[in-house]
Write a protein that holds these residues in place. Structure first.
Motif, PDB file in Angstrom:
ATOM      1  N   GLU A 222       6.661  14.454   4.081  1.00 22.85           N
ATOM      2  CA  GLU A 222       6.776  16.273   4.505  1.00 22.85           C
ATOM      3  C   GLU A 222       6.157  15.816   6.260  1.00 22.85           C
ATOM      4  N   VAL A 223       6.497  14.718   6.893  1.00 27.60           N
ATOM      5  CA  VAL A 223       6.604  14.541   8.065  1.00 27.60           C
ATOM      6  C   VAL A 223       7.800  13.363   8.871  1.00 27.60           C
ATOM      7  N   SER A 224       7.843  12.995   9.836  1.00 28.48           N
ATOM      8  CA  SER A 224       8.810  12.261  11.454  1.00 28.48           C
ATOM      9  C   SER A 224       7.373  11.602  11.788  1.00 28.48           C
ATOM     10  N   TRP A 225       8.111  11.346  11.962  1.00 31.18           N
ATOM     11  CA  TRP A 225       6.991   9.768  12.778  1.00 31.18           C
ATOM     12  C   TRP A 225       7.819   9.090  14.141  1.00 31.18           C
ATOM     13  N   PHE A 226       7.430   8.783  15.078  1.00 31.89           N
ATOM     14  CA  PHE A 226       8.114   7.854  16.187  1.00 31.89           C
ATOM     15  C   PHE A 226       8.383   6.385  16.477  1.00 31.89           C
ATOM     16  N   ASP A 227       8.268   5.641  16.410  1.00 35.18           N
ATOM     17  CA  ASP A 227       8.410   4.697  16.463  1.00 35.18           C
ATOM     18  C   ASP A 227       7.890   4.117  14.976  1.00 35.18           C
ATOM     19  N   GLU A 228       7.883   2.130  15.105  1.00 38.16           N
ATOM     20  CA  GLU A 228       7.364   1.788  13.498  1.00 38.16           C
ATOM     21  C   GLU A 228       5.748   2.538  13.324  1.00 38.16           C
ATOM     22  N   ALA A 229       6.000   2.164  11.492  1.00 41.22           N
ATOM     23  CA  ALA A 229       4.833   3.090  11.544  1.00 41.22           C
ATOM     24  C   ALA A 229       4.294   1.804  10.273  1.00 41.22           C
ATOM     25  N   SER A 230       3.248   1.901   9.806  1.00 44.18           N
ATOM     26  CA  SER A 230       2.021   1.058   8.160  1.00 44.18           C
ATOM     27  C   SER A 230       2.200   1.937   7.315  1.00 44.18           C
ATOM     28  N   LEU A 231       2.513   0.949   6.229  1.00 51.20           N
ATOM     29  CA  LEU A 231       2.611   1.841   5.024  1.00 51.20           C
ATOM     30  C   LEU A 231       1.163   0.846   4.244  1.00 51.20           C
TER      31      LEU A 231
ATOM     32  N   TRP B 136      13.175   0.960  -4.896  1.00 54.36           N
ATOM     33  CA  TRP B 136      13.331   1.078  -3.113  1.00 54.36           C
ATOM     34  C   TRP B 136      13.052   2.266  -3.401  1.00 54.36           C
ATOM     35  N   ILE B 137      11.945   1.954  -2.110  1.00 54.34           N
ATOM     36  CA  ILE B 137      12.518   3.032  -1.219  1.00 54.34           C
ATOM     37  C   ILE B 137      12.102   3.446  -0.318  1.00 54.34           C
ATOM     38  N   SER B 138      13.234   3.562   1.338  1.00 56.16           N
ATOM     39  CA  SER B 138      13.891   3.871   2.332  1.00 56.16           C
ATOM     40  C   SER B 138      12.292   4.715   2.955  1.00 56.16           C
ATOM     41  N   ASN B 139      12.890   4.594   4.426  1.00 48.72           N
ATOM     42  CA  ASN B 139      12.218   5.372   5.358  1.00 48.72           C
ATOM     43  C   ASN B 139      12.742   6.739   4.997  1.00 48.72           C
ATOM     44  N   ARG B 140      13.302   7.411   5.259  1.00 49.86           N
ATOM     45  CA  ARG B 140      13.886   8.644   4.908  1.00 49.86           C
ATOM     46  C   ARG B 140      13.171   9.183   3.567  1.00 49.86           C
ATOM     47  N   GLN B 141      13.341   8.293   3.077  1.00 54.70           N
ATOM     48  CA  GLN B 141      13.280   8.942   1.610  1.00 54.70           C
ATOM     49  C   GLN B 141      11.196   9.051   1.553  1.00 54.70           C
ATOM     50  N   LEU B 142      10.443   8.446   2.499  1.00 55.25           N
ATOM     51  CA  LEU B 142       9.093   8.552   2.929  1.00 55.25           C
ATOM     52  C   LEU B 142       8.992   9.854   3.819  1.00 55.25           C
TER      53      LEU B 142
ATOM     54  N   THR C  68      18.353   2.222  12.450  1.00 51.58           N
ATOM     55  CA  THR C  68      17.579   0.964  11.647  1.00 51.58           C
ATOM     56  C   THR C  68      17.095   2.069  10.478  1.00 51.58           C
ATOM     57  N   LEU C  69      17.481   1.476   9.443  1.00 53.32           N
ATOM     58  CA  LEU C  69      17.274   2.025   7.684  1.00 53.32           C
ATOM     59  C   LEU C  69      16.006   0.559   7.686  1.00 53.32           C
ATOM     60  N   THR C  70      14.544   1.701   7.704  1.00 54.17           N
ATOM     61  CA  THR C  70      13.701   0.196   6.586  1.00 54.17           C
ATOM     62  C   THR C  70      14.375   0.806   4.977  1.00 54.17           C
ATOM     63  N   TYR C  71      13.619  -0.180   4.443  1.00 55.59           N
ATOM     64  CA  TYR C  71      13.735  -0.199   2.798  1.00 55.59           C
ATOM     65  C   TYR C  71      12.092  -0.652   2.529  1.00 55.59           C
ATOM     66  N   ILE C  72      11.691  -0.516   1.187  1.00 53.15           N
ATOM     67  CA  ILE C  72      10.159  -1.395   0.815  1.00 53.15           C
ATOM     68  C   ILE C  72      10.668  -1.529  -0.593  1.00 53.15           C
ATOM     69  N   ARG C  73      10.265  -2.289  -1.257  1.00 61.08           N
ATOM     70  CA  ARG C  73      10.832  -2.306  -2.764  1.00 61.08           C
ATOM     71  C   ARG C  73       9.506  -2.328  -2.854  1.00 61.08           C
ATOM     72  N   LEU C  74       8.958  -1.774  -4.123  1.00 63.34           N
ATOM     73  CA  LEU C  74       7.689  -2.043  -4.700  1.00 63.34           C
ATOM     74  C   LEU C  74       7.874  -2.556  -5.932  1.00 63.34           C
ATOM     75  N   ILE C  75       7.364  -3.643  -6.801  1.00 61.05           N
ATOM     76  CA  ILE C  75       7.716  -5.286  -7.184  1.00 61.05           C
ATOM     77  C   ILE C  75       6.507  -5.250  -8.722  1.00 61.05           C
TER      78      ILE C  75
END
Length: 483
Positions: A437-446, A426-432, A379-386
């Protein structure tokens, strides 16, 4: 996976002291409370996972109370939920199987309510996996009104869950339904429930509601409570294709004054914005439209309808209507629609994907979002900064935490040097992953902060099956219950 039985309370206290290097002042300890409002049983075809995120600055232990749909407590009171204190910014993830172990109870009937208490702040998010494999957010409730009751001829079934979170019975739950034109459906002040016992939660489907009011409705409808109580919460869900629940409990009002995600007329995902006039008089609504760069499209305070919107009625807006009203071509990327008017308004959006599924996207947060999928998810996650204001926001930085509370990459990494007035990015989890400069397992918080960030809003969406957006911006944050 089932969790071990809770450790004895004395051992938990000792571990807490050792971990924090000081003795807790029990006489001054504060109590924070949050809830999971819809916890399916382990025998349900819909699988709930509960995410309890420690947003405080210290490790902490949680205690909990579990109640079935009749309000009966399941297991003991004040059961220790986590056998070891949860570190700051870490999350505890539990299933129904885990809760059955923790509270030493068999599977319950119908969804349950979980109360979670701790000394520091916490957030509770739930993820409901349906038989279709789609995962939605169900831990978001309202008070006083819901606005997404499907018409009688819809193939989608609407459910409203009436939840008494208090310790006293709530008698005579009454309300009035209105259709999209503001006309009363049935009669005013109808009785929907005779009473709700403490901690009790009762479903009413749109079919059952139709029987109560004695009339059908051919448009989207609202239900407004006549005698709202602070302890009465409403959960507004749509059941689509007999398998997937979409939560429409979260929407914005005149305090926010924005429709935060408006797709253009050429998009595969179609926005339908509902502006509900909750005041007692008819009113006109006006709008200002901004593209993703913050550039204003057309004139400010453009009238959005030819006639006033009646009291309790709604104005339904599409991108095609906005392009005509603002005399503009289709914009690039989603736009921001700023609403003004003399009356009170509540702002709901329905985003229709190519599959025909309709989700709710007009719900935003400040500072924290908790559902950024890891590399092990498709699943692709998107964060929108507004930036909702008329002034720029500078130095937008973020700190990313994995499920164990570890900082991923550099703390307070720069996300944007500035956000121009009304700009949305928009910022996606892949952009994050690339930014930190890191990958993570399962859900993360920002955690997102900025200079003068009072007007910074965050939208957290999951993009499922490359076509359907699920909004995870809404979750339950704890309240301070210290007497």
């Amino acid at each position: 996976m089932r969790r071990n039985k809770p450790f004895p309370l004395g051992l938990i206290s000792l571990l807490f002291v050792l971990a924090t290097n000081h003795y807790p002042a029990y006489s001054e300890e504060r109590t924070h409370l949050a809830r999971a409002f819809l916890v399916t049983t382990s025998q349900s075809v819909n699988d709930t996972s509960i995410h309890i995120i420690n947003t405080s600055s210290n490790s902490q232990t949680y205690t909990g109370n579990l109640y079935n749909q009749n309000g009966d407590r399941l297991g003991n009171e004040g059961v220790i939920i986590n056998s070891m204190p949860t570190p700051t910014k870490a999350r505890l993830i539990m299933s129904a199987n885990d809760l059955e172990d923790i509270f030493s109870v068999p599977p319950w009937i119908g969804p349950a309510i979980l109360e979670v208490k701790s000394s520091g702040t916490l957030d509770v998010m739930t993820k409901l996996a349906s038989p279709s494999g789609l995962v939605s957010n169900t831990n978001c409730v309202r008070s006083e009104a819901v606005h997404n009751i499907e018409p009688f001829n819809s193939e989608t079934l609407t459910y409203i869950r009436f939840i008494n979170i208090g310790d006293q019975e709530i008698p005579e739950i009454r309300g009035t339904m209105h259709d999209s034109e503001g006309s009363i459906i049935g009669e005013e002040n109808m009785r929907f429930l005779q009473n709700l016992k403490p901690k009790q939660a009762i479903w009413l489907s749109s079919t059952r509601i139709r029987a109560i009011v004695g009339s059908a409705w051919g448009s989207m409808a609202s239900l407004t409570l006549t005698n709202p109580s602070p302890d009465l919460k409403l959960l507004n869900l749509n059941l689509v294709n007999g398998s997937t629940f979409f939560n429409f409990s979260c929407f914005e009002n005149q305090e926010e004054g924005n429709v935060y995600l408006f797709t253009n007329s050429e998009s595969n995902n179609v926005t339908e914005a509902h502006l509900i006039n909750t005041s007692d008089a008819q009113t006109d609504f006006f709008g200002s439209l901004y593209n993703s760069d913050g550039l204003k499209l057309g004139e400010s305070d453009t009238r959005l309808s030819n006639t006033p919107v009646p009291s309790k009625g709604r104005l339904i807006i599409t991108a095609a209507l906005l392009e005509k009203s603002f005399n503009t071509l289709p914009w690039v990327g989603p736009a921001l629609l700023e609403i003004s008017g003399a009356g009170q308004v509540e702002l709901l959006t329905r985003l229709k994907s190519p599959s025909g599924l309709i989700s709710n996207t007009n719900c935003v947060r400040k500072r924290f979002i908790h559902n950024i999928e890891g590399f092990n998810s498709n699943t692709l996650t998107y964060i929108r900064l507004i930036n909702k204001s008329n002034t720029e926001i500078k130095n937008v930085v973020g700190t990313l935490y994995d499920k164990d509370g570890r900082v991923l990459g550099k703390r307070e990494s720069l996300l944007r040097e500035e956000l121009r007035p009304k700009e949305q990015v928009w910022i996606s989890n892949r952009q994050l992953e690339r930014m930190f400069e890191v990958s993570w397992f399962d859900e993360a918080s920002l955690e997102v902060t900025a200079d003068e960030d009072a007007n910074l809003r965050l939208l957290n969406l999951n993009f499922e099956n490359n076509e359907t957006f699920f909004n995870f911006s809404c979750f339950e944050s704890s309240i301070d219950k210290t007497k």
